[in-house]
Write a protein that holds these residues in place. Structure first.
Motif: not given
Length: 569
Positions: A261, A297-300, A302, A304, A322, A338
């Motif tokens: 992340r 808070s980032s996606g896998i 990804q 942010a 997002v 993102e």
């Protein structure tokens, strides 16, 4: 070659220069000679001298004050300076010399053993100092080191729009329980080393690692433009590196791949040094907390980013909103995005992974993608070189690349020149893919086809062409860069592994239809050593010529033995 050092002797006495060459030649000493301080000034503008020997008795010497000014103008280029004088000479010059930082005296008549012993001590100190400097450069930014050296402290610094980049591996605690500690550490080092390279490429500065977390900043210490853009480019490349590793692991049916992340935010920062016994450079401020929250808070796999990033450079990227997330401790909400890719029109290969030349110029960073070019050239050599090419193989290419880096360092080439040298080294034998004899033009043609897509300019390609063509034995190199590549191409002639490498050349020549006996080969090598080959750079002349002459003597003895044996049959 890490234990080599440039030793500069400033004296207009040619006999003393020759004597010093005989006393200090070899043993890792690269000897440089200047008749005057003016010549020394020109030389130090390009090269670094670990040790300077100053002959204060030379008629062309002006004053200790002029020498002090020389040292002051090039503080990073000189480690130790030594007076050379008559044994009965004392007085003001010597006193001033010691005050200027000179650490010893070499007196006439020269005592070879004493001089060698003293120089060995200074070299040992030089190597230790160099290592300490390298370690400090890995810990502190350049401007921080400068202030610490000059003033003994670094005052806290505030920036209004610094950039913070955080990365963190997904479920690292779980992985840590299931992997052996040494394997875990090696894997973590593998990723962090790659991140370090990416940060250097975009002049983004690593601050620290905390467990599996990696923190970097931009726009605080460096002078390059567009810190937000550079940090975003670094974040995308880090993400792509982890994604590629993951895809490779899945393709080979391995289950130990890692995911990441990444979060990026820009805002006010305060930078400074804390600690008394152990210094630590760090940054503080709400921007650090927000960047950390963005990463969380980032996606896998990804990246942010916050609104401050999108407002500044959203026009260059493909991104999507997002949503809003709460900010811990401080309270409130912030809008998160993102960052997917660079827009095709702004990326080097229209793939959205790395910035175009135009954006690189805007950010004042290296305009070419050297690492990808190097990867592609080496892969091409691995897959396309004929099996019979066992001397001009990828191992030889890597040896030449390593040699140009070493020779170039001691010859004082710039970073831009080193890039051209390494590129020429990588391409100089690619012509063997197409044909064995007179292959240099084929290598040039391949280079001309490949390099434009990696961001090389027409002028850079022209300079690289000249270097590759200069490796033809019938061509005399012109200029320092061509000389360095030619010396690197035959660096092994003066090394201990000469016989192992030369035997590969014999096998290769036989594979391509050249019947050659041992006696013919020895005669050919002796002729090459005596009449054809020569080292051009001062560095190679100092560190390889002696070994080359030893090989020549050995070859002559071996030829005499083989000839006698053949005659006796």
């Amino acid at each position: 070659m890490k234990h080599f050092v440039n030793i500069l002797f400033i004296s207009d006495n040619k006999q003393d220069q020759l004597a010093m060459k005989e006393i200090l030649g070899g043993n890792g000493n690269i000897l440089l000679f200047c008749d005057t301080l003016s010549e020394a000034r020109v030389l130090l503008a390009r090269k670094r001298a670990g040790i300077i020997l100053l002959d204060i008795d030379t008629p062309k010497f002006t004053s200790i004050e002029d020498f002090q000014k020389l040292l002051k103008d090039f503080p990073a280029k000189v480690s130790y300076s030594v007076l050379v004088t008559k044994d009965n000479r004392a007085g003001l010059k010597m006193i001033k010399g010691y005050k200027s930082g000179m650490i010893d005296i070499i007196s006439r008549p020269f005592n070879p053993l004493l001089i060698q012993a003293k120089i060995d001590v200074f070299k040992s100190l030089y190597y230790k100092d160099t290592r300490i400097i390298q370690l400090l450069e890995n810990i502190f930014p350049e401007n921080v080191l400068h202030d610490l050296n000059q003033y003994g402290k670094f005052s806290p610094k505030r920036v209004d729009n610094g950039v913070v980049l955080f990365t963190d591996f997904v479920d690292f605690s779980v992985k840590a329980k299931s992997i052996k500690p040494i394997k875990l550490l090696n894997r973590l080092e593998y990723y962090f080393t790659a991140f370090d390279k990416i940060c250097r490429r975009y002049n983004v500065e690593k601050i620290k690692t905390i467990g599996d977390a990696y923190m970097a900043i931009a726009g605080v210490n460096e002078d390059n433009a567009e810190p937000i853009l550079r940090a975003c480019f670094a974040a995308i490349e880090m993400r792509e590196f982890v994604r590629n590793e993951k895809e490779l692991a899945k393709a080979t049916k391995k289950q130990d791949y890692w995911e990441i992340r990444i979060g990026v935010h820009a805002g006010p920062l305060v930078a400074g040094i804390i600690g008394t016994s152990r210094y630590s450079f760090d940054v503080w401020g709400d921007s650090v907390n927000i960047a950390a929250r963005a990463q969380q808070s980032s996606g896998i796999d990804q990246v942010a980013v916050t609104e401050s990033i999108i407002e500044f450079c959203g026009a260059y990227f493909d991104y999507h909103k997002v949503g809003e997330i709460p900010i811990k401790k401080r309270g409130g909400l912030m809008t998160m995005y993102e960052l997917k890719n660079i827009l095709p029109e702004y990326s080097l290969y229209n793939e959205g992974k790395v910035p175009s030349v135009k954006l690189r110029v805007l950010c004042e960073i290296q305009t070419v993608d050297f690492d990808l070019m190097r990867h592609d050239v080496l892969n091409k050599l691995k897959s396309m070189l004929p099996e019979e090419v066992v001397y001009h193989d990828i191992g030889h290419t890597l040896n030449v690349e390593n040699a140009v880096r070493t020779i170039g360092k001691f010859e004082g080439v710039t970073a831009d020149e080193m890039l051209l040298l390494r590129t020429a080294a990588l391409f100089h034998d690619t012509g063997f893919i197409f044909q064995y004899e007179h292959n240099e033009p084929f290598g040039v043609r391949l280079m001309q086809q490949m390099l434009p897509k990696y961001g090389f300019s027409d002028q850079q390609i022209l300079e690289i062409e000249g270097m590759i063509l200069a490796t033809d034995l019938k061509t005399e190199p012109v200029g320092l860069l061509q000389e360095i590549l030619c010396d690197a191409d035959h660096d092994y002639l003066g090394r201990a592994d000469y016989y192992v490498i030369s035997q590969k050349l014999v096998e290769e020549m036989r594979s391509f239809g050249k019947e050659i006996s041992e006696e013919d080969w020895l005669m050919m090598q002796i002729r090459f050593f005596e009449s054809i080959h020569k080292y051009y750079t001062v560095t190679s002349q100092n560190i390889r010529e002696k070994g080359k002459q030893n090989r020549l003597k050995e070859l002559k003895l071996k030829l005499a033995s083989v000839t006698s044996f053949n005659q006796a049959k």
